[in-house]
Write a protein that holds these residues in place. Structure first.
Motif, PDB file in Angstrom:
ATOM      1  N   HIS A  52      12.687   5.833 -10.388  1.00  0.00           N
ATOM      2  CA  HIS A  52      12.815   4.713 -11.319  1.00  0.00           C
ATOM      3  C   HIS A  52      11.513   3.988 -11.611  1.00  0.00           C
ATOM      4  N   ALA A  56      13.746  -0.830  -9.498  1.00  0.00           N
ATOM      5  CA  ALA A  56      14.834   0.137  -9.387  1.00  0.00           C
ATOM      6  C   ALA A  56      16.193  -0.545  -9.370  1.00  0.00           C
ATOM      7  N   PRO A  57      17.205   0.061 -10.039  1.00  0.00           N
ATOM      8  CA  PRO A  57      18.554  -0.506  -9.988  1.00  0.00           C
ATOM      9  C   PRO A  57      19.214  -0.203  -8.642  1.00  0.00           C
ATOM     10  N   TRP A  67      18.274  -5.650  -9.222  1.00  0.00           N
ATOM     11  CA  TRP A  67      17.045  -4.866  -9.374  1.00  0.00           C
ATOM     12  C   TRP A  67      16.186  -5.070  -8.133  1.00  0.00           C
ATOM     13  N   ARG A 319      11.387  -6.908 -20.828  1.00  0.00           N
ATOM     14  CA  ARG A 319      11.004  -5.591 -20.304  1.00  0.00           C
ATOM     15  C   ARG A 319      10.114  -5.826 -19.106  1.00  0.00           C
ATOM     16  N   GLN A 323      11.840  -1.417 -16.983  1.00  0.00           N
ATOM     17  CA  GLN A 323      13.280  -1.578 -17.087  1.00  0.00           C
ATOM     18  C   GLN A 323      13.610  -2.703 -18.067  1.00  0.00           C
ATOM     19  N   ASP A 324      14.785  -2.583 -18.685  1.00  0.00           N
ATOM     20  CA  ASP A 324      15.283  -3.634 -19.566  1.00  0.00           C
ATOM     21  C   ASP A 324      16.120  -4.604 -18.734  1.00  0.00           C
ATOM     22  N   ILE A 325      15.564  -5.777 -18.486  1.00  0.00           N
ATOM     23  CA  ILE A 325      16.221  -6.787 -17.661  1.00  0.00           C
ATOM     24  C   ILE A 325      16.973  -7.747 -18.580  1.00  0.00           C
TER      25      ILE A 325
END
Length: 434
Positions: A52, A56-57, A67, A319, A323-325
């Protein structure tokens, strides 16, 4: 600066009987379960980083996604940009949507309290001032004497046996005696309190009851110190011009206790483990080429006592780390993962002794204000037992040592040792302390 001994590998090895859980790139990876402990989690962090990237999720409990921030630079940004990442868990989207069960095992760690850990901006500064004053006002010379006296008593309690578990008999008891004393608690109540705090870090079904018991003890302490103030930390918080309310004092005492007790416990035990298990490090300490502080810093780099720390909450969509938060997402400070970020380590992956740019105490305006007392307690605890029991030997193969299961804390379950009788003056000195 001197490189760490070659006997300490650059990355934690995973024992053959343990398998690192698979990371599915399509869904969050659980950070809980009986197979995840101090042996498997470091390798899991690296697998999460590989799949990731630096963010990371993960899943903290069934249905509770977050996250995990593993990148060093990303974690620094997370801790410094309050306008993007709030400390207030009331912003947590899952909580606002009613998706967090009231009995969730992680709620005692991440639920809102009116404490410095959960405040931003002006409110954070208002509460941090009395907390910092109370902690920096601790007399270092007196603290060292208190730690030495408590350590001597504990050692005297098992010295005649010639064997001990340095987690159960020493590391678990010593910080409790010291920290609860600094808060103004008696020893019996302090023991009860630490049992409750240990229940919080397990993040299991007992955590909610542990949290309730901790609250009961601390509110009783506050009431007592309002009637009979002293020089202890609780009394300093109560009389500070910031005029903290009883719930604010209680919440900040929780922060001091949870961070202080469990962190120092793990720091002591893991430092002793390195000294016992690494002959080259032990000989370097004995010969004066390295200091106990070098061992303490190695632990903070490689085995930070708090491996993950809750939490920040996105104040808007952005972003971050690839990742799209989303607004209200929870982000966990991956302290252990960020310390192992290859981008900030030497080519061989081994931290340099004397380098304290690790993130074991966090960073930014919320960096731990108790770093100096915690180091003093840990250093004194390690020094005292090394001098009193100079021939300490591990009583089991190193491969049999195991870690507790917790998404937050990295601590040994046990550290069994053998030794010969301590120096003769120990029994006399301990007897005088009783």
């Amino acid at each position: 600066m001197t490189a760490t001994p070659s006997a300490v590998p650059p990355h934690d090895a995973v024992p053959p009987h343990q398998q690192v859980p698979a990371v599915d790139p399509r869904r969050p990876t659980p950070l809980y379960g009986p197979e995840l402990d101090g042996d498997t989690l470091p390798a899991l962090y690296e697998e999460l980083r590989r799949v990731h990237g630096p963010v990371a999720p993960v899943m903290l409990a069934p249905g509770l996604d977050a996250w995990l921030v593993l990148g060093h630079s990303e974690l620094l940004r997370l801790t410094r940009e309050e306008h993007h990442f709030s400390h207030d868990p009331r912003r947590w989207r899952l909580m606002q949507e009613g998706k967090v069960p009231a009995d969730s095992p992680i709620l005692p760690m991440v639920g809102y309290r009116p404490a410095v850990l959960f405040a931003d901006g002006r409110e954070h500064r208002r509460m941090r001032q009395p907390v910092s004053l109370a902690l920096t006002g601790v007399d270092g010379h007196q603290l060292r004497r208190t730690v030495e006296a408590a350590a001597e008593q504990l050692i005297a309690g098992f010295a005649d046996r010639g064997e001990a578990d340095l987690v159960l008999d020493y590391a678990r008891k010593l910080p409790m005696r010291v920290i609860t004393g600094l808060l103004g608690l008696d020893e019996t109540t302090g023991q009860d309190l630490v049992r409750a705090i240990s229940g919080l870090s397990r993040a299991d079904a007992s955590s909610a009851d542990s949290g309730k018991r901790m609250d009961e003890i601390l509110y009783a302490l506050i009431a007592e110190k309002r009637r009979r103030p002293g020089t202890d930390i609780t009394s300093v918080l109560l009389r500070h011009p910031a005029n903290l309310s009883d719930p604010e004092v209680q919440a900040n005492l929780v922060s001091i206790l949870v961070a202080g007790n469990q962190t120092v416990l793990n720091w002591i035990a893991t430092t002793l483990r390195i000294i016992l298990c690494d002959p080259s490090f032990q000989s370097s300490l004995t010969g004066g080429r390295l200091s106990v502080d070098d061992a303490l810093d190695l632990v903070l780099w490689r085995f930070p006592p708090t491996q993950n720390f809750p939490a920040r909450y996105a104040t808007g969509d952005l972003r971050f780390g690839g990742q799209d938060i989303r607004t209200g997402d929870m982000l966990i400070l991956g302290l252990a993962g960020a310390n192992a970020d290859p981008s900030i380590l030497p080519d061989d992956g081994v931290p340099v002794v004397g380098n304290r740019s690790h993130l074991a105490f966090g960073a930014g305006p919320h960096a731990c204000p108790a770093q100096d007392p915690a180091r003093l307690i840990t250093r004194t605890a390690v020094d005292t037992i090394r001098h009193r029991l100079p021939d300490l030997k591990l009583a089991v193969p190193e491969s049999e040592l195991s870690w507790i299961n917790s998404p937050w804390s990295r601590g040994l379950r046990a550290l069994p040792v053998r030794f010969t009788a301590p120096q003769p003056h120990l029994a006399r000195q301990a007897g005088a302390l009783r």
